[in-house]
Design an enzyme around this catalytic site. Structure first.
Site, PDB file in Angstrom:
ATOM      1  N   ARG A 241     -36.447 -22.690 137.996  1.00  8.66           N
ATOM      2  CA  ARG A 241     -37.257 -23.734 138.415  1.00  8.66           C
ATOM      3  C   ARG A 241     -37.770 -23.501 140.049  1.00  8.66           C
ATOM      4  NH1 ARG A 241     -33.002 -26.638 135.871  1.00  8.66           N
ATOM      5  NH2 ARG A 241     -33.676 -27.940 133.981  1.00  8.66           N
ATOM      6  N   LYS A 271     -30.596 -29.262 138.755  1.00  3.19           N
ATOM      7  CA  LYS A 271     -30.886 -30.746 138.133  1.00  3.19           C
ATOM      8  C   LYS A 271     -29.994 -31.183 137.423  1.00  3.19           C
ATOM      9  CE  LYS A 271     -34.626 -32.679 135.150  1.00  3.19           C
ATOM     10  NZ  LYS A 271     -35.627 -32.330 134.288  1.00  3.19           N
ATOM     11  N   HIS A 331     -43.477 -24.158 136.774  1.00  3.73           N
ATOM     12  CA  HIS A 331     -42.603 -24.586 135.849  1.00  3.73           C
ATOM     13  C   HIS A 331     -43.074 -24.260 134.431  1.00  3.73           C
ATOM     14  CE1 HIS A 331     -39.555 -27.606 135.085  1.00  3.73           C
ATOM     15  NE2 HIS A 331     -40.069 -27.820 133.939  1.00  3.73           N
ATOM     16  N   ARG A 334     -41.595 -21.335 132.538  1.00  2.00           N
ATOM     17  CA  ARG A 334     -39.998 -21.624 131.314  1.00  2.00           C
ATOM     18  C   ARG A 334     -40.663 -21.767 130.366  1.00  2.00           C
ATOM     19  NH1 ARG A 334     -35.596 -23.408 133.903  1.00  2.00           N
ATOM     20  NH2 ARG A 334     -35.734 -25.516 132.876  1.00  2.00           N
ATOM     21  N   HIS A 358     -30.551 -26.093 130.595  1.00  2.00           N
ATOM     22  CA  HIS A 358     -30.635 -27.280 129.899  1.00  2.00           C
ATOM     23  C   HIS A 358     -29.219 -28.155 129.441  1.00  2.00           C
ATOM     24  CE1 HIS A 358     -35.091 -26.941 128.632  1.00  2.00           C
ATOM     25  NE2 HIS A 358     -35.184 -27.375 129.983  1.00  2.00           N
ATOM     26  N   TYR A 368     -17.535 -29.653 123.889  1.00  2.00           N
ATOM     27  CA  TYR A 368     -16.907 -28.511 123.286  1.00  2.00           C
ATOM     28  C   TYR A 368     -17.273 -27.269 123.418  1.00  2.00           C
ATOM     29  CZ  TYR A 368     -13.641 -32.429 121.477  1.00  2.00           C
ATOM     30  OH  TYR A 368     -12.929 -33.728 121.429  1.00  2.00           O
TER      31      TYR A 368
END
Length: 412
Positions: A241, A271, A331, A334, A358, A368
């Site tokens: 970013r 983020k 941006h 990405r 993300h 998990y």
């Protein structure tokens, strides 16, 4: 010998349980599934006992030692540190919410667990916290949600309503409440505005964009021109970013001269508020090495003001000067990378999502699946870099940085 933080951090799973001892009965139990659990062995009334302190890294080595010290104090006072405290009847919303949060915390990422509790303390507890669980109505919950919507936080309003339902579903089977007052509120919530995707070109136009960055001449000052070009190229190579690139500091990079260079972005800069590891391609590492040779700033991409990074508009204005206003944002790099990786069909979605930093959309699965996939992500980013540099003279961007070396700054 006392346990070291690095030993705890890099302890790997084995076929069977094994222990990493600290001192005073404290040890880290490493399970075959990779989980790391703090345990304290002690004696009380002549019997050997075992106390579970928590999970690493949610509970750090220093915090585990503090728990050990507290247990020793209890033993010195003749109390069993493993004895359960008297159960306090749960009647209020806040009591139930904190019990629900405590019950879930071991399965959550530390940052997510902290944000969840902060959300409740900021929005739910002031309105509902002291209220009896059975006395709270749907109208009460809706009023609380409306107050969150009023400040424009529509995503948070949905999450807080969801949390209320989860708390009641936790409370009802235990006899603390009879029904969920948030169960039928979904249709009353304000709709979220449509997501505005950052503009980006199609993959067919990618070669032209790469060549435009390579030939970037949108600024008269050679130093600024070289730094802008390098920042654009670095963002493209790493899928970072804008803020992650512009605020990058040299102490975040490891092993640039080795076969496995790594960018370790601190949690507070991300983020999702958790550390992000970026395995660097050979081209990204070479670009950084070229920059490092001519920099005395702590920032990788220093700005015009002494001790400051490039501004938040430097790279987007660079896109404008290349003729991409309204067509391509930083941006949006990405999105280009993600499209390329997904269309290749031989990179796993987990690798792509982790490379983009993300969050796992499936909360249970994310709890998990803590694998970092460093090796396959390194291969993916290397192949992306090879694709990019195959569209240009691969040495051009790096040599441009070296030829237009930034004026040295005093170290910040």
């Amino acid at each position: 010998m006392a346990l070291k933080e690095l030993e705890a951090r890099y302890a790997t799973k084995r076929a069977k349980d094994y222990k990493l001892a600290d001192s005073g009965g404290l040890y880290l139990l490493v399970r075959p599934n990779g989980s790391k659990l703090w345990r304290l062995k002690y004696r009380f009334d002549g019997k050997e006992k075992l106390l579970a302190l928590g999970r690493y890294p949610e509970l750090s080595l220093a915090e585990a030692r503090l728990r050990r010290a507290e247990a020793k104090v209890a033993l010195g006072q003749g109390r069993d540190p493993g004895a359960k405290a008297p159960v306090t009847p749960v009647t209020t919303f806040e009591q139930a919410a904190r019990a629900w949060h405590k019950n879930r915390i071991a399965s959550l990422d530390a940052g997510h667990a902290s944000r969840l509790l902060t959300r409740l303390e900021r929005d739910a507890f002031p309105a509902l916290g002291s209220r009896d669980l059975r006395a709270i109505t749907s109208a009460d919950v809706l009023a609380m949600v409306r107050s969150v919507e009023a400040r424009g936080a529509l995503d948070v309003s949905r999450r807080i309503k969801q949390h209320v339902s989860q708390i009641y579903r936790f409370a009802i089977p235990q006899g603390w409440a009879d029904q969920d007052p948030a169960a039928y509120l979904s249709d009353l919530l304000k709709p979220k505005p449509r997501t505005r995707h950052m503009p980006r070109i199609g993959l067919r136009e990618l070669p032209d964009l790469i060549r435009a960055i390579d030939r970037y001449d949108g600024e008269e000052n050679p130093r600024r021109r070289a730094i802008t070009r390098a920042a654009l190229l670095f963002s493209l190579l790493t899928w970072a970013r804008t803020s992650e690139t512009r605020l990058a500091t040299w102490d975040e990079f490891e092993g640039l001269d080795t076969a496995e260079p790594l960018w370790r972005v601190r949690a507070e800069r991300m983020k999702m508020e958790r550390e992000h590891l970026v395995p660097l391609s050979t081209q990204a590492a070479a670009l950084l090495i070229a920059l490092r040779e001519h920099s005395s700033s702590s920032f990788v991409f220093p700005g015009d003001k002494l001790g400051q990074p490039i501004s938040q508009n430097t790279m987007i204005y660079g896109c404008y000067r290349m003729g991409y206003r309204g067509r391509q944002t930083v941006h949006g790099f990405r999105g280009l990378a993600s499209t390329w990786a997904n269309e290749a069909e031989h990179y796993r979605p987990d690798w792509i999502e982790l490379a983009l930093a993300h969050a796992e959309r499936d909360e249970v699965r994310g709890a998990y699946n803590s694998a970092l996939y460093i090796t396959p992500r390194r291969r993916m980013l290397q192949e992306w870099a090879d694709t990019i540099y195959g569209m240009i003279d691969g040495k051009a961007a790096v040599s441009a940085v070296m030829n237009h070396s930034p004026q040295r700054e005093s170290t910040t």
